[in-house]
Design a protein around this motif. Structure first.
Motif, mmCIF file in Angstrom:
data_model
loop_
_atom_site.group_PDB
_atom_site.id
_atom_site.type_symbol
_atom_site.label_atom_id
_atom_site.label_comp_id
_atom_site.label_asym_id
_atom_site.label_seq_id
_atom_site.Cartn_x
_atom_site.Cartn_y
_atom_site.Cartn_z
ATOM 1 N N LEU A 358 -8.719 12.188 4.059
ATOM 2 C CA LEU A 358 -9.714 12.642 5.038
ATOM 3 C C LEU A 358 -9.530 12.069 6.451
ATOM 4 N N PRO A 359 -9.307 10.756 6.598
ATOM 5 C CA PRO A 359 -9.184 10.249 7.971
ATOM 6 C C PRO A 359 -7.943 10.764 8.687
ATOM 7 N N HIS A 360 -6.950 11.239 7.944
ATOM 8 C CA HIS A 360 -5.690 11.627 8.582
ATOM 9 C C HIS A 360 -5.365 13.092 8.324
ATOM 10 N N LEU A 361 -6.389 13.874 8.018
ATOM 11 C CA LEU A 361 -6.148 15.245 7.598
ATOM 12 C C LEU A 361 -5.358 16.024 8.648
ATOM 13 N N GLY A 362 -5.637 15.754 9.917
ATOM 14 C CA GLY A 362 -4.923 16.438 10.984
ATOM 15 C C GLY A 362 -3.436 16.128 10.950
ATOM 16 N N HIS A 363 -3.109 14.847 10.744
ATOM 17 C CA HIS A 363 -1.699 14.456 10.678
ATOM 18 C C HIS A 363 -1.019 15.062 9.463
ATOM 19 N N ILE A 364 -1.721 15.023 8.346
ATOM 20 C CA ILE A 364 -1.082 15.410 7.093
ATOM 21 C C ILE A 364 -0.936 16.916 6.973
ATOM 22 N N THR A 398 -14.950 8.434 -11.010
ATOM 23 C CA THR A 398 -14.621 8.084 -12.387
ATOM 24 C C THR A 398 -13.807 6.798 -12.461
ATOM 25 N N LEU A 399 -13.454 6.226 -11.321
ATOM 26 C CA LEU A 399 -12.722 4.960 -11.349
ATOM 27 C C LEU A 399 -13.688 3.805 -11.533
ATOM 28 N N SER A 400 -13.165 2.686 -12.014
ATOM 29 C CA SER A 400 -14.010 1.495 -12.094
ATOM 30 C C SER A 400 -14.208 0.955 -10.683
ATOM 31 N N GLY A 401 -15.227 0.109 -10.541
ATOM 32 C CA GLY A 401 -15.616 -0.362 -9.213
ATOM 33 C C GLY A 401 -14.473 -0.927 -8.395
ATOM 34 N N GLY A 402 -13.699 -1.789 -9.003
ATOM 35 C CA GLY A 402 -12.603 -2.421 -8.284
ATOM 36 C C GLY A 402 -11.576 -1.416 -7.814
ATOM 37 N N ASN A 403 -11.322 -0.432 -8.654
ATOM 38 C CA ASN A 403 -10.346 0.582 -8.275
ATOM 39 C C ASN A 403 -10.858 1.474 -7.158
ATOM 40 N N GLN A 404 -12.166 1.693 -7.140
ATOM 41 C CA GLN A 404 -12.738 2.443 -6.024
ATOM 42 C C GLN A 404 -12.487 1.704 -4.719
ATOM 43 N N GLN A 405 -12.634 0.398 -4.765
ATOM 44 C CA GLN A 405 -12.419 -0.409 -3.573
ATOM 45 C C GLN A 405 -10.974 -0.273 -3.077
ATOM 46 N N LYS A 406 -10.044 -0.229 -4.033
ATOM 47 C CA LYS A 406 -8.640 -0.063 -3.639
ATOM 48 C C LYS A 406 -8.445 1.263 -2.919
ATOM 49 N N VAL A 407 -9.099 2.300 -3.415
ATOM 50 C CA VAL A 407 -8.982 3.596 -2.753
ATOM 51 C C VAL A 407 -9.544 3.521 -1.333
ATOM 52 N N ALA A 408 -10.685 2.823 -1.195
ATOM 53 C CA ALA A 408 -11.315 2.715 0.124
ATOM 54 C C ALA A 408 -10.373 2.054 1.127
ATOM 55 N N ILE A 409 -9.583 1.098 0.666
ATOM 56 C CA ILE A 409 -8.648 0.437 1.570
ATOM 57 C C ILE A 409 -7.377 1.267 1.722
ATOM 58 N N ALA A 410 -6.935 1.816 0.598
ATOM 59 C CA ALA A 410 -5.659 2.537 0.594
ATOM 60 C C ALA A 410 -5.646 3.704 1.568
ATOM 61 N N ARG A 411 -6.811 4.308 1.790
ATOM 62 C CA ARG A 411 -6.825 5.503 2.625
ATOM 63 C C ARG A 411 -6.317 5.233 4.041
ATOM 64 N N TRP A 412 -6.327 3.984 4.477
ATOM 65 C CA TRP A 412 -5.855 3.711 5.836
ATOM 66 C C TRP A 412 -4.365 3.430 5.880
ATOM 67 N N ILE A 413 -3.745 3.295 4.724
ATOM 68 C CA ILE A 413 -2.341 2.891 4.716
ATOM 69 C C ILE A 413 -1.416 4.010 5.179
ATOM 70 N N THR A 414 -1.775 5.266 4.903
ATOM 71 C CA THR A 414 -0.893 6.375 5.291
ATOM 72 C C THR A 414 -0.529 6.319 6.772
ATOM 73 N N TYR A 415 -1.519 6.061 7.605
ATOM 74 C CA TYR A 415 -1.234 5.897 9.021
ATOM 75 C C TYR A 415 -1.783 4.563 9.448
ATOM 76 N N PRO A 416 -1.019 3.504 9.272
ATOM 77 C CA PRO A 416 -1.597 2.177 9.495
ATOM 78 C C PRO A 416 -2.097 2.040 10.926
ATOM 79 N N PRO A 417 -3.260 1.477 11.067
ATOM 80 C CA PRO A 417 -3.850 1.275 12.385
ATOM 81 C C PRO A 417 -3.260 0.023 13.037
ATOM 82 N N LYS A 418 -3.694 -0.258 14.254
ATOM 83 C CA LYS A 418 -3.284 -1.513 14.886
ATOM 84 C C LYS A 418 -4.189 -2.631 14.428
#
Ligand SMILES: Nc1ncnc2c1ncn2[C@@H]1O[C@H](COP(=O)(O)OP(=O)(O)OP(=O)(O)O)[C@@H](O)[C@H]1O
Ligand SMILES: [Mg+2]
Lengths: 495, 337
Positions: A358-364, A398-418
């Protein structure tokens, strides 16, 4: 204790979600006046077991024995009527209702006239909260308060409902140490003085060792061991949880050469903070530490255009934001922000890949995002942070709590910010996953990004920060280099 | 779109029985439609005749144009209560410019649809800038629009309409037995909306904004723009429906036909689009429209039925659909700990 029959017993519980076996032949029991802790990695099946116990799931194999009788609960309401109350982490609060109303949800005290007795309700709510160290106005809507308060509200609601069996699923994940301390006292008090039976889930093993009589360890949906708290140690628990010794080494920090200030906050003042000055260099992790009400989470939001500030400037890599900027502007200038509330930032019903792109939909995808392109972008980052199970199509809910957190962070990795601003990055994560997430942050730092870790957990801040900034009541009260010999207690004393 | 997708992606994750339950709920509107068609074809001989089926299509065409716009709005979690007034206002503006001011087409039509779009945009701005809930801002806008219509027309009905409106509303393509233009316009509206919602980035933003506004904002989506755009699209559709409607009636009346609003929202919700935003889509809307059309038309075809009961029955069906809609909207996967 073991000579009396248990008040509650689960035998050979197996629970499947389609092809995935979340629990297999799990046994669990609970005695009157006992605190039984349940620990295990993210996705081990703890919450699933507790949802069976509290009537949320009623399709499973195995026996449920309450007071010596085989039963099958019909619903959470049924469970409650039998005296079983569950504290779900962020589930059952009503954000629009007042704090007091939330605490007394469904059973408000009445006056002789039959109308709601607001005065008693507010007074009791206020008192109970004060006992836990929160002096707040209980008439305000709950949504105006930070996550910690919402959590405590939920805890109080279930405790005051009079349930004799209390299930607490990570009740302290949004609290800071002093509040945790008081909650632990409350739990111990409930057990020894009021003979309540408590099931306590937490990833904080210190906490577990202090509240529990017995500890049951789950791994991959199976029983690993049940041990007496007095006869075990934190190290033993860790190896039981992981099935191996922990390799708690974070990637080593590479020395940054040229100093370049990426984020600069000058004299920033707003509703929750005052005169904040803070610099963040490229290749640096700054830990922003504070307790409830310190204003550090609001400061993080302000950086992202999600919290109004009245004066001062925020500068990213030479660009100063106007006073009225939006999250969109912040992202464009290279800021990324992970909120402390997963519920606010993730789309629980939507597929993992959609959450990530979602945050990078334009790029992707440009104007027409395509499924293939999106999954191709999402899968590698899910693998990188080790989301389990790694299925881009599954809803993130459907993910466990910890895995949801990983997704929340992972979403920024595709286009790493400064600049990466992360609030409570390891909330609700097990020891192993915590390490994985912190490693991601250290890697960002080594690649030359600036990382601001905003947290109320001293361990998190101490583990990764080069520099620690301490906030209290909206002001920065001290700033120190994290040389390695800094202790948790020393940090907590600074407030 | 999201509902069916979610279901397929759940298939291997959940127990068979849960899958059944889920598809039962997503497919409930479809079953309802089939059941209704079966019922009416048994209860009345005339129902299944091609002429009558074509009638149904014509009857729901105006609703379909409005429904396409309403789907956008409901998906973002907002609502538009001004569409009925838009339909009226557009007719009056067009007729006033064409008849009283003598301005040739296409200007009256363009201006009328432009005004409707603009008013939708303004409702959107009021909602996003001043945080007025959309059911209030569009309610106010509905008064503004119908007030303008009364004022401009001075309460009089226009019996002369422009050729553009006549073509849209009662023209046929390919001879006297050809396809009705208004059905084609409606189909195009639905098709374009479908493509936009399903395949474009904007469409994704609409869904995500409705599903979780704060999450969308945190991901950098300009949610204010999305809300405003949805209401502007609904305004545009209101405008188009206004032209079609006046062409069909052959006149432009200053009285607002309130049932347009209720019928549109009813049809969209009957199809299964959630009032809370984020779930549903054009396919659902099409099914909802067909249910609505079948029900209305079917009741007309049953001779024995007391005509005064029709509205009552439609209301009961709508209430049932709303209950199902709200009942299931709470049953979603939630945050886990
Ligand atoms: N509704 C569901 N559909 C499919 N899979 C599910 C569902 N609920 C849970 N799971 C899966 O079951 C497993 C156990 O999840 P559970 O939430 O019980 O873990 P947990 O031990 O509470 O983890 P955490 O510490 O991260 O909260 C996970 O692999 C999870 O993805
Ligand atoms: Mg859990």
């Amino acid at each position: 204790m073991s000579d009396t029959p248990p008040i509650l017993e689960l035998r050979q519980i197996t629970k499947r979600f389609g092809g995935l076996t979340a629990l297999e032949d799990v046994n669990f029991d609970l005695h009157v006046g006992e605190t039984h802790a349940l620990v295990g990695e993210n996705g081990a099946g703890k919450s699933t077991l507790m949802r069976i116990l509290s009537g949320v799931y009623n399709e499973y194999d195995g026996d449920y024995i309450l007071d010596g009788q085989h039963i099958r609960l019909a619903s959470p309401r049924d469970a409650l009527s039998r005296g079983i109350g569950m504290i779900h982490q962020e589930l059952n609060v009503m954000p629009e209702l007042s704090v007091a109303e939330n605490i007394f949800l469904g059973r408000q005290p009445l006056t002789a006239m039959g109308s709601v007795d607001w005065r008693t309700m507010n007074r009791v709510a206020e008192e109970e909260l004060r006992k836990l160290g929160f002096n707040i106005n209980v008439r305000l809507p709950l949504e105006q308060y930070p996550l910690g308060i919402q959590q405590v509200t939920e805890v109080l609601r279930v405790i005051l409902s009079g349930a004799r069996i209390l299930i607490m699923d990570e009740p302290t994940s949004a609290l800071s140490p002093a509040e945790v301390e008081r909650l632990i006292q409350l739990v111990n008090d409930l057990r020894s003085r009021h003979k309540r039976s408590i099931i306590y889930i937490s990833h904080f093993l210190d906490e577990v060792m202090r509240v529990a009589d017995r500890v049951t360890v789950l791994r991959d949906g199976r029983n690993v061991a049940t041990v007496n708290a007095t006869e075990t140690s934190k190290t033993q628990l860790i190896s039981l949880i992981l099935g191996r010794e922990m390799d708690a080494v974070l990637p080593s920090a590479s020395e940054s050469t040229a100093k370049r200030t990426l984020l600069s906050i000058k004299d920033l003042s707003g509703g929750a903070f005052e005169n904040v000055n803070l610099d963040l260099d490229a290749g640096e992790i700054v830990g922003l530490y504070g307790l409830f009400g310190a204003g550090h989470f609001d400061l993080a939001r302000a950086l992202f255009g999600m919290f109004r500030f009245d004066s001062g400037t925020i500068t990213i890599d030479g660009y100063s934001f106007p006073t009225n900027f939006t999250a969109r502007d912040a992202i464009k200038k290279g800021l990324a922000y992970v909120s402390e509330s997963r519920r606010k930032s993730l789309f629980m019903d939507e597929a993992n890949y959609r959450n990530i792109t979602l945050p990078h939909l334009g790029h992707i995808g440009g104007f027409w995002p395509s499924y293939a392109k999106e999954v191709a972008a999402a899968r590698p980052v899910m693998e990188m942070v080790n989301v389990q199970p790694c299925k881009p199509d599954n809803p993130v809910g459907t993910l466990s709590g910890g895995n949801q957190q990983k997704v929340a962070i992972a979403r920024w990795i595709t286009y790493p910010p400064k600049v990466f601003v992360v609030s409570e990055p390891t909330r609700g994560m097990d020891v192993g996953a915590k390490n994985e997430v912190l490693s991601i942050l250290v890697n960002f730092r080594n690649q030359g990004y600036g990382v601001l870790v905003v947290s109320s957990e001293p361990e998190t801040v101490l583990a990764v920060s080069d520099r620690i900034v301490v906030m209290s009541r909206g002001k920065i009260v001290s700033e120190l280099a994290n040389t390695g010999d800094l202790q948790k207690e020393a940090l907590m004393r600074l407030i | 779109m999201t509902q069916t997708d979610a279901v397929t992606s759940h298939l291997h994750e959940e127990k068979r029985s849960t899958v059944l339950k889920r598809s039962l709920r997503t497919l409930a509107p479809l079953w309802t439609l089939l059941a209704l068609m079966l019922f009416f074809s048994l209860a009345s001989e005339s129902f299944l005749r091609p002429i009558n089926l074509n009638n149904i299509l014509v009857q729901i065409s105006t609703l379909a144009i409005l429904g396409a716009g309403m789907t956008f709005v409901l998906l973002t979690g907002q609502i538009d209560l001004s569409i009925a007034s838009m339909v009226t206002l557009v007719g009056i503006i067009n007729a006033h410019m064409f008849v009283n001011m003598g301005i040739p087409e296409p200007w009256p039509s363009l201006a009328a649809v432009g005004v409707a779009t603009l008013l939708g945009l303004l409702s959107g701005l009021a909602t996003t800038r001043f945080r007025i809930p959309s059911f209030m801002s569009t309610l106010a806008m509905s008064l503004i629009a119908s007030g303008l219509a009364t004022w401009i027309s001075q309460g009089r009905t226009f019996f002369k309409i422009s050729e553009v409106a006549a073509f849209l509303g009662s023209g046929r393509i390919g001879g006297p037995d050809g396809l009705r233009v208004l059905t084609v316009v409606a189909a195009l509206c639905l098709l374009v909306s479908f493509l936009v919602l399903r395949y474009t980035r904007f469409g994704r933003y609409i869904y995500m904004t409705g599903a979780n506004p704060s999450g969308a904002r945190l991901a950098g989506v300009n949610t204010n723009l999305i809300f405003t755009a949805a209401l502007a699209i609904s305004g545009f559709c209101g405008g188009l429906a206004g032209l079609v409607n006046m062409g069909r009636l052959g006149s432009a009346q200053p009285q607002v036909i309130d049932s347009f609003m209720i019928d549109t929202i009813g049809a969209v919700v009957l199809g299964g689009t959630s009032l809370n935003g984020g779930r549903g889509g054009i396919i659902q809307t099409v099914i909802g429209l067909l249910i609505y059309g079948t029900l209305r038309n079917g009741l007309d075809n049953i001779q024995q039925l007391d005509p005064f009961m029709k509205e009552f029955i439609t209301g009961v069906v709508l209430m049932g659909a709303l209950i199902i809609n709200l009942l299931f909207s709470g049953r979603s996967v939630r945050d886990r700990t």
